[in-house]
Design a protein around this motif. Structure first.
Motif, PDB file in Angstrom:
ATOM      1  N   VAL A  81       0.859  -1.185   0.000  1.00 59.26           N
ATOM      2  CA  VAL A  81       0.000   0.000   0.000  1.00 59.26           C
ATOM      3  C   VAL A  81       0.892   1.231   0.000  1.00 59.26           C
ATOM      4  O   VAL A  81       1.775   1.358   0.850  1.00 59.26           O
ATOM      5  N   TYR A  82       0.647   2.150  -0.945  1.00 60.17           N
ATOM      6  CA  TYR A  82       1.524   3.319  -1.028  1.00 60.17           C
ATOM      7  C   TYR A  82       0.776   4.552  -1.515  1.00 60.17           C
ATOM      8  O   TYR A  82      -0.215   4.464  -2.226  1.00 60.17           O
ATOM      9  N   ASP A  83       1.272   5.692  -1.084  1.00 56.49           N
ATOM     10  CA  ASP A  83       0.881   7.003  -1.595  1.00 56.49           C
ATOM     11  C   ASP A  83       2.167   7.801  -1.683  1.00 56.49           C
ATOM     12  O   ASP A  83       2.626   8.374  -0.697  1.00 56.49           O
ATOM     13  N   ASN A  84       2.786   7.810  -2.843  1.00 58.44           N
ATOM     14  CA  ASN A  84       4.100   8.430  -2.992  1.00 58.44           C
ATOM     15  C   ASN A  84       4.219   8.990  -4.407  1.00 58.44           C
ATOM     16  O   ASN A  84       3.943   8.274  -5.378  1.00 58.44           O
ATOM     17  N   PRO A  85       4.628  10.258  -4.552  1.00 60.29           N
ATOM     18  CA  PRO A  85       4.683  10.867  -5.886  1.00 60.29           C
ATOM     19  C   PRO A  85       5.898  10.479  -6.709  1.00 60.29           C
ATOM     20  O   PRO A  85       5.991  10.839  -7.879  1.00 60.29           O
ATOM     21  N   THR A  86       6.852   9.750  -6.114  1.00 61.23           N
ATOM     22  CA  THR A  86       8.100   9.431  -6.811  1.00 61.23           C
ATOM     23  C   THR A  86       8.004   8.029  -7.403  1.00 61.23           C
ATOM     24  O   THR A  86       8.132   7.030  -6.692  1.00 61.23           O
ATOM     25  N   ALA A  87       7.796   7.964  -8.714  1.00 60.36           N
ATOM     26  CA  ALA A  87       7.569   6.673  -9.364  1.00 60.36           C
ATOM     27  C   ALA A  87       8.750   5.732  -9.214  1.00 60.36           C
ATOM     28  O   ALA A  87       8.582   4.535  -8.973  1.00 60.36           O
ATOM     29  N   GLN A  88       9.977   6.252  -9.342  1.00 61.88           N
ATOM     30  CA  GLN A  88      11.150   5.387  -9.261  1.00 61.88           C
ATOM     31  C   GLN A  88      11.282   4.742  -7.892  1.00 61.88           C
ATOM     32  O   GLN A  88      11.704   3.589  -7.767  1.00 61.88           O
ATOM     33  N   TYR A  89      10.909   5.481  -6.850  1.00 64.44           N
ATOM     34  CA  TYR A  89      10.966   4.927  -5.501  1.00 64.44           C
ATOM     35  C   TYR A  89      10.037   3.722  -5.383  1.00 64.44           C
ATOM     36  O   TYR A  89      10.411   2.680  -4.827  1.00 64.44           O
ATOM     37  N   ILE A  90       8.833   3.842  -5.918  1.00 59.82           N
ATOM     38  CA  ILE A  90       7.865   2.743  -5.844  1.00 59.82           C
ATOM     39  C   ILE A  90       8.349   1.544  -6.660  1.00 59.82           C
ATOM     40  O   ILE A  90       8.235   0.392  -6.227  1.00 59.82           O
ATOM     41  N   VAL A  91       8.919   1.805  -7.837  1.00 58.55           N
ATOM     42  CA  VAL A  91       9.442   0.715  -8.666  1.00 58.55           C
ATOM     43  C   VAL A  91      10.563  -0.016  -7.939  1.00 58.55           C
ATOM     44  O   VAL A  91      10.601  -1.254  -7.880  1.00 58.55           O
ATOM     45  N   ASP A  92      11.495   0.730  -7.354  1.00 57.57           N
ATOM     46  CA  ASP A  92      12.615   0.112  -6.638  1.00 57.57           C
ATOM     47  C   ASP A  92      12.120  -0.675  -5.426  1.00 57.57           C
ATOM     48  O   ASP A  92      12.651  -1.755  -5.117  1.00 57.57           O
ATOM     49  N   MET A  93      11.119  -0.144  -4.736  1.00 63.21           N
ATOM     50  CA  MET A  93      10.555  -0.845  -3.594  1.00 63.21           C
ATOM     51  C   MET A  93       9.935  -2.180  -4.037  1.00 63.21           C
ATOM     52  O   MET A  93      10.128  -3.225  -3.399  1.00 63.21           O
ATOM     53  N   GLN A  94       9.203  -2.156  -5.148  1.00 62.73           N
ATOM     54  CA  GLN A  94       8.597  -3.396  -5.660  1.00 62.73           C
ATOM     55  C   GLN A  94       9.662  -4.413  -6.052  1.00 62.73           C
ATOM     56  O   GLN A  94       9.505  -5.611  -5.786  1.00 62.73           O
ATOM     57  N   TYR A  95      10.727  -3.958  -6.683  1.00 58.33           N
ATOM     58  CA  TYR A  95      11.809  -4.879  -7.043  1.00 58.33           C
ATOM     59  C   TYR A  95      12.356  -5.574  -5.799  1.00 58.33           C
ATOM     60  O   TYR A  95      12.626  -6.782  -5.801  1.00 58.33           O
ATOM     61  N   GLY A  96      12.540  -4.808  -4.731  1.00 57.40           N
ATOM     62  CA  GLY A  96      13.047  -5.399  -3.499  1.00 57.40           C
ATOM     63  C   GLY A  96      12.090  -6.419  -2.907  1.00 57.40           C
ATOM     64  O   GLY A  96      12.511  -7.500  -2.468  1.00 57.40           O
ATOM     65  N   VAL A  97      10.810  -6.083  -2.901  1.00 55.12           N
ATOM     66  CA  VAL A  97       9.798  -7.026  -2.391  1.00 55.12           C
ATOM     67  C   VAL A  97       9.812  -8.309  -3.223  1.00 55.12           C
ATOM     68  O   VAL A  97       9.807  -9.424  -2.690  1.00 55.12           O
ATOM     69  N   LEU A  98       9.863  -8.162  -4.532  1.00 53.31           N
ATOM     70  CA  LEU A  98       9.867  -9.343  -5.411  1.00 53.31           C
ATOM     71  C   LEU A  98      11.135 -10.178  -5.226  1.00 53.31           C
ATOM     72  O   LEU A  98      11.093 -11.401  -5.355  1.00 53.31           O
ATOM     73  N   ASP A  99      12.262  -9.519  -4.921  1.00 53.71           N
ATOM     74  CA  ASP A  99      13.480 -10.269  -4.610  1.00 53.71           C
ATOM     75  C   ASP A  99      13.234 -11.231  -3.453  1.00 53.71           C
ATOM     76  O   ASP A  99      13.649 -12.398  -3.488  1.00 53.71           O
ATOM     77  N   ALA A 100      12.557 -10.732  -2.410  1.00 57.70           N
ATOM     78  CA  ALA A 100      12.321 -11.552  -1.216  1.00 57.70           C
ATOM     79  C   ALA A 100      11.295 -12.645  -1.467  1.00 57.70           C
ATOM     80  O   ALA A 100      11.357 -13.716  -0.873  1.00 57.70           O
ATOM     81  N   LEU A 101      10.346 -12.386  -2.371  1.00 58.88           N
ATOM     82  CA  LEU A 101       9.269 -13.355  -2.610  1.00 58.88           C
ATOM     83  C   LEU A 101       9.633 -14.399  -3.657  1.00 58.88           C
ATOM     84  O   LEU A 101       8.935 -15.412  -3.781  1.00 58.88           O
ATOM     85  N   ARG A 102      10.725 -14.177  -4.386  1.00 54.30           N
ATOM     86  CA  ARG A 102      11.028 -15.007  -5.558  1.00 54.30           C
ATOM     87  C   ARG A 102      11.127 -16.493  -5.238  1.00 54.30           C
ATOM     88  O   ARG A 102      10.650 -17.332  -5.983  1.00 54.30           O
ATOM     89  N   GLU A 103      11.729 -16.865  -4.151  1.00 49.91           N
ATOM     90  CA  GLU A 103      11.899 -18.274  -3.812  1.00 49.91           C
ATOM     91  C   GLU A 103      10.853 -18.754  -2.806  1.00 49.91           C
ATOM     92  O   GLU A 103      11.005 -19.809  -2.204  1.00 49.91           O
TER      93      GLU A 103
END
Length: 352
Positions: A81-103
């Motif tokens: 859940v997010y409310d943030n105007p910086t698109a790159q921040y949200i993209v980087d955050m999602q990449y990190g979450v997906l790193d943890a969920l990958r396995e």
């Protein structure tokens, strides 16, 4: 039996995806064994596990997290859940979450919201309950709302809050990004270069990160004997356009322009670059600039931008890893991801 042809199956297509029954049939094991392998049960022999996993990869089989949630009476979905105007921040955050969920067995679903809307908490409640989420990662600014955290406590949904500073005590898990320390390091660096006429472009006042970065920067200057005048502090909106407007005020709207500017994120720093270029102000010879985030934009600007790296991808990875641990696991309830300054070519000692 010798000479018997092994059953084969063409790779799965969108029209007809492989099912757990197909995997069981082709691998010669029971459906229950396949289910145990999917759920990483230790009750399956290593050679059987490797053979079935190889087959699943070959045919492109992936278990449906919603169906598994019904079967196991729990969800395999993690919400963000997010409310943030910086698109790159949200993209980087999602990449990190997906790193943890990958396995893991979990998948990610996202829910953008407007925390200024009076009904947004009810919207998050519906999102959590309709998706039957295992847990939620709260990203600034949503993570800073105690009323939202209280609602998740009320409905029994696990959550991890990402924030610049420790928040309410009833939050079960937090990842603290220590924004104040990152801003202080930026201030110390500019002072070490000899700058005394320094300006600050902040983010929106409603954001806790703005408060932490502003105070970290101002207090670090004060410790070294420099008081930042109010006219050298300009509030913006964490966007490129707001950075342009703030830079015009600081660089074009005053008789004496500062020799250095620290911005609350890299998007606003790019706005400073735009105004400087149009006004013929050379960076870094006539103006030093420091950003915050160390997003990919920082290294693409010219000259490359000195910026505070806040490890956004690591933050998302840590938040997700905390959330998918079993509830009875002995894990830390508070984790830290610390920022540090990345020095590039956008700063030098003042010309005079």
């Amino acid at each position: 039996m010798p000479g018997r042809k092994k059953p084969t199956m063409p790779p799965a297509t969108p029209a007809k995806a492989a099912t757990i029954n197909d995997i069981a049939r082709l691998s010669g094991v029971s459906k229950k064994t396949v289910s145990r392998i999917i759920n990483q049960s230790p009750l399956v022999r290593k050679d059987t596990r490797e053979r079935v996993e190889a087959l699943m990869r070959e045919v492109g089989y992936a278990p449906d997290p919603m169906a598994r949630g019904l079967a196991f009476r729990k969800s395999f979905l993690i919400g963000m859940v997010y409310d943030n105007p910086t698109a790159q921040y949200i993209v980087d955050m999602q990449y990190g979450v997906l790193d943890a969920l990958r396995e893991s067995a979990f998948e990610l679903v996202v829910h953008p919201c407007d925390t200024r809307s009076p009904g947004y908490i009810d919207g998050v409640r519906r999102f959590v309950q309709q998706q039957k989420l295992h847990g939620v990662i709260l990203v600034p600014r949503a993570s800073e709302d105690q009323a939202l955290a209280d609602m998740l406590d009320e409905i029994g949904c696990r959550y991890t809050r990402v924030a610049s500073v420790a928040l309410g005590s009833n939050s079960s898990q937090q990842v603290i990004t220590h924004d104040r320390d990152g801003a202080a390091e930026a201030a110390d660096y500019l002072l070490s270069l000899g700058h005394r006429d320094i300006a600050l472009i902040t983010g929106p006042s409603a954001y806790r990160s703005t408060y932490e970065r502003t105070n970290g920067f101002v207090e670090a200057l004060r410790r070294r004997g420099l008081e930042l005048p109010p006219e050298r502090i300009c509030e913006a909106g964490y966007t490129f356009e707001s950075g342009v407007a703030a830079a015009e005020k600081l660089l074009l709207g005053s008789k004496q322009r500062p020799t250095a500017i620290f911005t609350g994120n890299d998007e606003m720093a790019a706005g400073v670059y735009r105004v400087s270029m149009r006004a013929g102000i050379q960076i870094p010879r006539e103006l030093s600039v420091v950003g915050y985030d160390d997003s990919p934009l920082a290294s693409r600007l010219w000259p490359p931008l000195t910026s505070v790296r806040r490890q956004t991808r690591d933050t998302g990875r840590t938040a997700a890893a905390m959330l998918i641990q079993p509830e009875d696991a002995k894990t830390l309830s508070v984790a830290s991801v610390r920022p540090h300054l990345i020095v590039r070519d956008s700063c030098q000692p003042p010309a005079n």
